[in-house]
Scaffold this motif. Sequence first.
Motif, PDB file in Angstrom:
ATOM      1  N   SER A 166       0.753  -0.935  -0.285  1.00  0.00           N
ATOM      2  CA  SER A 166       0.346  -0.009  -0.044  1.00  0.00           C
ATOM      3  C   SER A 166       1.021   1.390   0.259  1.00  0.00           C
ATOM      4  O   SER A 166       1.420   1.926   0.546  1.00  0.00           O
ATOM      5  N   PRO A 167       0.389   2.075  -0.851  1.00  0.00           N
ATOM      6  CA  PRO A 167       1.361   3.740  -1.098  1.00  0.00           C
ATOM      7  C   PRO A 167       1.636   4.254   0.639  1.00  0.00           C
ATOM      8  O   PRO A 167       0.621   4.271   1.583  1.00  0.00           O
ATOM      9  N   ARG A 168       2.432   4.001   1.150  1.00  0.00           N
ATOM     10  CA  ARG A 168       2.377   5.233   2.309  1.00  0.00           C
ATOM     11  C   ARG A 168       2.031   6.504   2.358  1.00  0.00           C
ATOM     12  O   ARG A 168       1.736   7.433   3.490  1.00  0.00           O
ATOM     13  N   PRO A 206      -0.546   8.019   0.144  1.00  0.00           N
ATOM     14  CA  PRO A 206      -1.206   8.152  -1.700  1.00  0.00           C
ATOM     15  C   PRO A 206      -1.237   9.359  -2.146  1.00  0.00           C
ATOM     16  O   PRO A 206      -2.023   9.286  -3.658  1.00  0.00           O
ATOM     17  N   CYS A 247       4.513  12.102  -3.863  1.00  0.00           N
ATOM     18  CA  CYS A 247       5.552  11.965  -3.467  1.00  0.00           C
ATOM     19  C   CYS A 247       5.670  12.596  -1.934  1.00  0.00           C
ATOM     20  O   CYS A 247       5.765  13.673  -1.568  1.00  0.00           O
ATOM     21  N   ARG A 262       6.804   6.992  -8.890  1.00  0.00           N
ATOM     22  CA  ARG A 262       7.791   5.977  -8.366  1.00  0.00           C
ATOM     23  C   ARG A 262       6.691   5.461  -7.528  1.00  0.00           C
ATOM     24  O   ARG A 262       6.550   5.994  -6.047  1.00  0.00           O
ATOM     25  N   LEU A 263       6.671   4.168  -7.376  1.00  0.00           N
ATOM     26  CA  LEU A 263       5.776   3.288  -6.093  1.00  0.00           C
ATOM     27  C   LEU A 263       6.814   2.032  -5.378  1.00  0.00           C
ATOM     28  O   LEU A 263       7.107   1.247  -6.785  1.00  0.00           O
ATOM     29  N   CYS A 264       7.639   1.943  -4.524  1.00  0.00           N
ATOM     30  CA  CYS A 264       8.573   0.883  -3.890  1.00  0.00           C
ATOM     31  C   CYS A 264       7.594  -0.070  -3.727  1.00  0.00           C
ATOM     32  O   CYS A 264       6.415  -0.230  -3.303  1.00  0.00           O
ATOM     33  N   GLY A 302       6.330   0.333  -0.179  1.00  0.00           N
ATOM     34  CA  GLY A 302       5.413   0.976  -0.414  1.00  0.00           C
ATOM     35  C   GLY A 302       5.517   3.273  -0.514  1.00  0.00           C
ATOM     36  O   GLY A 302       4.817   3.570  -0.266  1.00  0.00           O
ATOM     37  N   HIS A 303       6.822   2.657  -0.396  1.00  0.00           N
ATOM     38  CA  HIS A 303       7.737   4.199  -0.141  1.00  0.00           C
ATOM     39  C   HIS A 303       6.935   4.803  -1.581  1.00  0.00           C
ATOM     40  O   HIS A 303       7.100   4.141  -3.329  1.00  0.00           O
ATOM     41  N   VAL A 304       6.774   6.486  -1.490  1.00  0.00           N
ATOM     42  CA  VAL A 304       6.283   6.655  -2.623  1.00  0.00           C
ATOM     43  C   VAL A 304       6.834   8.112  -3.212  1.00  0.00           C
ATOM     44  O   VAL A 304       7.005   9.151  -2.430  1.00  0.00           O
TER      45      VAL A 304
END
Length: 67
Positions: free
Chosen positions: A16-18, A20, A23, A37-39, A43-45
């Motif tokens: 899940s994006p940290r 959303p 960045c 970009r999504l890790c 979940g790092h954006v």
Amino acid sequence: MAIEPDPHLSMVRPVSPRSPEGCEECLRLGSPWVHLRLCLTCGHVGCCDSMEPGETWRWCYAHEAMA
């Protein structure tokens, strides 16, 4: 010479994006972001300015290589 698969691909998992809403670094600085970009491991954006619509590649930062 055979190309070895990136060992970090085994770390890819559903995330899940940290942040959303955008960045993480840009939100902290109050600046606009570009292509998000999504890790796929944590979940790092983040963002980057080198992306074309429809791209589906993955980048391994540890090996500085496409995956």
